[in-house]
Design a protein around this motif. Structure first.
Motif, PDB file in Angstrom:
ATOM      1  N   TYR A 255      74.467  55.640  28.744  1.00  0.00           N
ATOM      2  CA  TYR A 255      73.711  55.884  27.513  1.00  0.00           C
ATOM      3  C   TYR A 255      73.825  57.307  26.977  1.00  0.00           C
ATOM      4  O   TYR A 255      73.230  57.616  25.955  1.00  0.00           O
TER       5      TYR A 255
ATOM      6  N   LEU B  92      72.811  56.596  34.121  1.00  0.00           N
ATOM      7  CA  LEU B  92      72.280  56.593  32.754  1.00  0.00           C
ATOM      8  C   LEU B  92      73.106  57.496  31.849  1.00  0.00           C
ATOM      9  O   LEU B  92      73.353  57.160  30.682  1.00  0.00           O
ATOM     10  N   ASP B  93      73.549  58.636  32.362  1.00  0.00           N
ATOM     11  CA  ASP B  93      74.402  59.538  31.576  1.00  0.00           C
ATOM     12  C   ASP B  93      75.682  58.833  31.153  1.00  0.00           C
ATOM     13  O   ASP B  93      76.112  58.944  30.003  1.00  0.00           O
TER      14      ASP B  93
ATOM     15  N   LYS C 287      70.572  63.137  28.347  1.00  0.00           N
ATOM     16  CA  LYS C 287      69.199  63.176  27.834  1.00  0.00           C
ATOM     17  C   LYS C 287      69.192  63.912  26.507  1.00  0.00           C
ATOM     18  O   LYS C 287      69.874  64.921  26.342  1.00  0.00           O
TER      19      LYS C 287
ATOM     20  N   GLU D 169      65.601  54.938  26.581  1.00  0.00           N
ATOM     21  CA  GLU D 169      64.383  55.322  27.273  1.00  0.00           C
ATOM     22  C   GLU D 169      63.140  54.753  26.593  1.00  0.00           C
ATOM     23  O   GLU D 169      62.205  54.328  27.271  1.00  0.00           O
TER      24      GLU D 169
ATOM     25  N   ARG E 179      70.550  57.669  24.358  1.00  0.00           N
ATOM     26  CA  ARG E 179      69.703  57.796  25.557  1.00  0.00           C
ATOM     27  C   ARG E 179      68.234  57.688  25.164  1.00  0.00           C
ATOM     28  O   ARG E 179      67.450  57.028  25.850  1.00  0.00           O
TER      29      ARG E 179
END
Length: 105
Positions: free
Chosen positions: A25, A21-22, A28, A37, A33
């Motif tokens: 996107y 995900l890093d 966090k 989410e 991101r």
């Protein structure tokens, strides 16, 4: 090397889903991101609604009639095409014989 190839190569070195995900996107808290989410949460809710409706043996039309809305609205929610108000979410799951519980993290 194209950006797509660079990402694919970078993803191959990942060991966890969070690392993927890093790469895809951003970290966090970044706008990209956060958007991902929010979309993922909406998808999960839509799939859960669909699953519970099917378990209850109801069509979208039957559920809509039971809670006083239109089939198209249920369809739009299940397909992630509509935001749903909390009060409506409670009504939908009540119509399925379920309760909604919220957890604030």
């Amino acid at each position: 090397m194209s950006e797509t190839n660079a990402k694919a190569k970078s993803v191959k070195g990942c060991h966890t889903f969070d690392e993927i995900l890093d790469v895809e996107y951003g970290q966090k808290g970044t706008p990209e991101r956060n958007e991902f989410e929010r979309g993922a949460e909406a998808f999960i809710l839509a799939e859960r609604l669909k699953e519970e409706r099917l378990k209850a043996g109801l069509t979208q039309e039957q559920l809509a009639a039971k809670i006083g809305t239109k089939k198209t609205y249920i369809s739009r929610i299940e397909n992630g095409k509509a935001d749903v108000q909390l009060s409506t979410l409670f009504r939908i799951f009540e119509g399925l014989g379920k309760r909604v519980s919220l957890t604030i993290l």
